[in-house]
Design a protein around this motif. Structure first.
Motif, PDB file in Angstrom:
ATOM      1  N   TYR A  13       2.026  -6.577   2.103  1.00  0.00           N
ATOM      2  CA  TYR A  13       2.990  -6.243   1.051  1.00  0.00           C
ATOM      3  C   TYR A  13       3.914  -7.432   0.771  1.00  0.00           C
ATOM      4  O   TYR A  13       4.141  -7.812  -0.387  1.00  0.00           O
ATOM      5  CB  TYR A  13       3.820  -5.022   1.459  1.00  0.00           C
ATOM      6  N   GLU A  65       4.234  -9.685  -2.522  1.00  0.00           N
ATOM      7  CA  GLU A  65       5.542  -9.744  -3.175  1.00  0.00           C
ATOM      8  C   GLU A  65       5.952 -11.197  -3.423  1.00  0.00           C
ATOM      9  O   GLU A  65       6.503 -11.526  -4.488  1.00  0.00           O
ATOM     10  CB  GLU A  65       6.583  -9.034  -2.315  1.00  0.00           C
ATOM     11  N   LYS A 123      12.517  -4.648   4.509  1.00  0.00           N
ATOM     12  CA  LYS A 123      11.683  -3.978   3.511  1.00  0.00           C
ATOM     13  C   LYS A 123      11.379  -2.544   3.914  1.00  0.00           C
ATOM     14  O   LYS A 123      11.339  -1.646   3.057  1.00  0.00           O
ATOM     15  CB  LYS A 123      10.383  -4.764   3.322  1.00  0.00           C
ATOM     16  N   MET A 154      12.177   0.653   1.629  1.00  0.00           N
ATOM     17  CA  MET A 154      11.144   1.624   1.255  1.00  0.00           C
ATOM     18  C   MET A 154      11.497   3.047   1.681  1.00  0.00           C
ATOM     19  O   MET A 154      10.909   4.004   1.184  1.00  0.00           O
ATOM     20  CB  MET A 154       9.812   1.246   1.904  1.00  0.00           C
ATOM     21  N   LEU A 211       3.718   6.167   4.014  1.00  0.00           N
ATOM     22  CA  LEU A 211       4.686   5.734   3.007  1.00  0.00           C
ATOM     23  C   LEU A 211       4.531   4.244   2.713  1.00  0.00           C
ATOM     24  O   LEU A 211       4.633   3.809   1.560  1.00  0.00           O
ATOM     25  CB  LEU A 211       6.109   6.045   3.475  1.00  0.00           C
ATOM     26  N   TYR A 263       1.518   3.966   0.620  1.00  0.00           N
ATOM     27  CA  TYR A 263       1.865   4.493  -0.714  1.00  0.00           C
ATOM     28  C   TYR A 263       2.515   3.397  -1.561  1.00  0.00           C
ATOM     29  O   TYR A 263       2.171   3.207  -2.737  1.00  0.00           O
ATOM     30  CB  TYR A 263       2.802   5.689  -0.535  1.00  0.00           C
ATOM     31  N   HIS A 264       3.440   2.653  -0.971  1.00  0.00           N
ATOM     32  CA  HIS A 264       4.080   1.556  -1.694  1.00  0.00           C
ATOM     33  C   HIS A 264       3.094   0.418  -1.950  1.00  0.00           C
ATOM     34  O   HIS A 264       3.101  -0.192  -3.025  1.00  0.00           O
ATOM     35  CB  HIS A 264       5.285   1.040  -0.907  1.00  0.00           C
ATOM     36  N   ASN A 273       0.599   1.393  -4.794  1.00  0.00           N
ATOM     37  CA  ASN A 273       1.249   1.621  -6.080  1.00  0.00           C
ATOM     38  C   ASN A 273       1.981   0.390  -6.607  1.00  0.00           C
ATOM     39  O   ASN A 273       1.966   0.119  -7.811  1.00  0.00           O
ATOM     40  CB  ASN A 273       2.222   2.807  -5.988  1.00  0.00           C
ATOM     41  N   ASP A 274       2.630  -0.345  -5.709  1.00  0.00           N
ATOM     42  CA  ASP A 274       3.374  -1.539  -6.137  1.00  0.00           C
ATOM     43  C   ASP A 274       2.467  -2.757  -6.287  1.00  0.00           C
ATOM     44  O   ASP A 274       2.715  -3.617  -7.137  1.00  0.00           O
ATOM     45  CB  ASP A 274       4.476  -1.867  -5.116  1.00  0.00           C
ATOM     46  N   GLY A 284       8.289  10.354   0.222  1.00  0.00           N
ATOM     47  CA  GLY A 284       9.534   9.600   0.114  1.00  0.00           C
ATOM     48  C   GLY A 284      10.774  10.455   0.236  1.00  0.00           C
ATOM     49  O   GLY A 284      11.878   9.968  -0.031  1.00  0.00           O
ATOM     50  N   ASN A 305      11.628  11.658  -4.103  1.00  0.00           N
ATOM     51  CA  ASN A 305      10.306  11.606  -4.704  1.00  0.00           C
ATOM     52  C   ASN A 305       9.902  12.897  -5.409  1.00  0.00           C
ATOM     53  O   ASN A 305       8.805  12.984  -5.946  1.00  0.00           O
ATOM     54  CB  ASN A 305       9.248  11.268  -3.639  1.00  0.00           C
TER      55      ASN A 305
END
Length: 446
Positions: A74, A78, A156, A160, A201, A204-205, A208-209, A397, A401
């Protein structure tokens, strides 16, 4: 007589077939609805809405092993998105990463110190082969040192909203294994910790991100320094007969993990149609068992749940179809949902959902009215989906969420002219005076 017997025989055969088919179908449904997951901790999450479809001790903190690398992935993605580095940025291998790469227990792919490696090469080795040395090389490139990168990981995680976590290194190895190279600022015998919920979670980030992460996690293999590095995810669409038994339609990630303390772990994800689910199993007993148990979770998630439109656009809650309006040419205005409300639900539970309005207090006066003028389509609040059934696992979340759609006005209401406002004010004044007088005399005779 023979024709009669023939017809009876056909009917008997048809009846037996119907009973057999009914029994088989019942067995299938029973197998799908009753989960017996052989993992210490497990969870299923709908990747679109974040809704938790199933959980088993999902808050239990355990060493996640190489599933730790999802956070490393991640932060690298980023950094690429921010332009700090690019896929073509090159770096050399430091002493720490070289030491890891020369040890078969940790990596053993034998990186070279006299060579420039691209971020893409290092990322593929990390995401596909779960290599530890290339992971460290990336952290040193992004943050200067693994110790500084660990600070970024924990920051981070807090951002999150991960609840159960502790990051002490970027790879998922125990700090004890890293000896003198354990990251500065961490304990020499510490381990990373994640719960299944926090791992889900994080995934999930990630998907999706940074959905490009799936382009790499779905690759069966890559090549580095003329050596083929094979993906540890046996649920991908392999041709190898040894792996096809674990395959599942739509699987394209995400991260395996194993240490003696963590057991065999796996964060998986699969896409079927417009639905994606994320699964996590932690502390299974073998390399094969983590995929067998994940397959159970995925079958359950896709067979027992569906995407459904629960409420159409322009939906109005009974007994809450209007809001009062002050200083307007009309005394009220109709309100409705701005768009359709769709979410993932357990099949057959459409009637167990309702909508609750949460009005924007800044839009309303102290008396709970809208003050004219009011525009058509003006947002006045939000509609929240509420589940009224027995078991609600919530959202990955948390409350933030929960799915919401805007509540808007159906039509405009113009402000009343000054004369009518004045008459209204006078009327309100005398009405208040009359009420006060009546209350006074009531008090005398009570």
């Amino acid at each position: 007589m023979k024709d009669v017997m023939k017809k009876v025989s056909i009917l008997v055969v048809m009846a037996v077939l119907m009973i057999t088919t009914f029994s088989i179908n019942n067995i299938k449904v029973s197998a799908a609805t009753n989960l017996d997951v052989k993992a210490e901790s497990a969870i299923i999450v709908d990747a679109n809405s974040g809704r938790i479809l199933y959980e088993k001790q999902s808050d239990l903190k355990l060493p996640p092993a190489s599933m730790t690398k999802m956070m490393t992935e991640y932060l690298v993605l980023e950094a690429i998105e921010a332009g700090t580095i690019s896929w073509d940025t090159t770096t050399q291998i430091g002493d720490y990463a070289y030491w890891l790469s020369s040890n078969n227990s940790f990596s053993g792919i034998g990186l070279r110190q006299n060579k420039q490696y691209t971020v893409r090469e290092l990322y593929e080795a990390m995401a596909i082969y779960s290599d530890n040395a290339t992971t460290v090389a990336l952290t040193e490139l992004v943050a200067g040192s693994e110790g500084e990168f660990v600070k970024m990981m924990n920051a981070k995680a807090e951002e999150m909203g991960l609840q159960e976590y502790k990051f002490v290194n970027s790879t998922g190895l125990s700090n004890t294994d890293l000896e003198e190279y354990h990251p500065e600022g961490t304990e020499p015998n510490a381990d990373n910790l994640l719960s299944a919920r926090s791992a889900a979670l994080l995934a999930y980030h990630l998907v999706n991100d940074h959905p490009e992460a799936l382009d790499y996690s779905s690759m069966l293999s890559t090549t580095l320094d003329d050596r083929e590095l094979t993906n540890w995810n046996w649920m991908l669409p392999w041709d190898d007969n040894n792996f096809t038994q674990f395959g599942f339609e739509g699987v394209d990630g995400l991260k395996t993990g194993h240490t003696d303390a963590a057991g065999y772990c796996f964060t998986g994800t699969a896409q079927q149609g417009d639905r994606r689910i994320i699964t996590v199993v932690m502390k299974t007993n073998s390399e094969t068992e983590r995929f067998v148990e994940t397959k159970k979770l995925m079958e359950y998630g896709f067979s027992q749940f569906e995407q459904a439109e629960l409420f159409s656009a322009d939906y109005q809650v009974e007994d809450q179809k209007t809001l009062p309006v002050s200083k307007g040419k009309e005394d009220e205005v109709e309100i409705k949902t701005a768009e359709a409300v769709a979410t993932t639900i357990k099949t057959g539970e459409e009637d167990l959902y309702q909508i609750k309005y949460e009005m924007d207090p800044e839009k309303l006066t102290e008396d709970g009215t809208l003050e004219a003028p009011v525009e058509a389509g003006e947002k006045v609040g939000e509609a929240v989906i509420e589940y009224t059934g027995e078991t609600d696992n919530g959202y990955i979340g948390g409350a933030d969420n929960v799915q919401r759609v805007d509540v808007v006005t159906s039509n405009a209401v113009e402000k009343s002219n000054w004369f009518m406002l004045t008459l209204g004010a006078i009327g309100d004044f005398f009405a208040n005076v009359f009420t006060t007088v009546v209350d006074f005399f009531k008090g005398l005779f009570s």
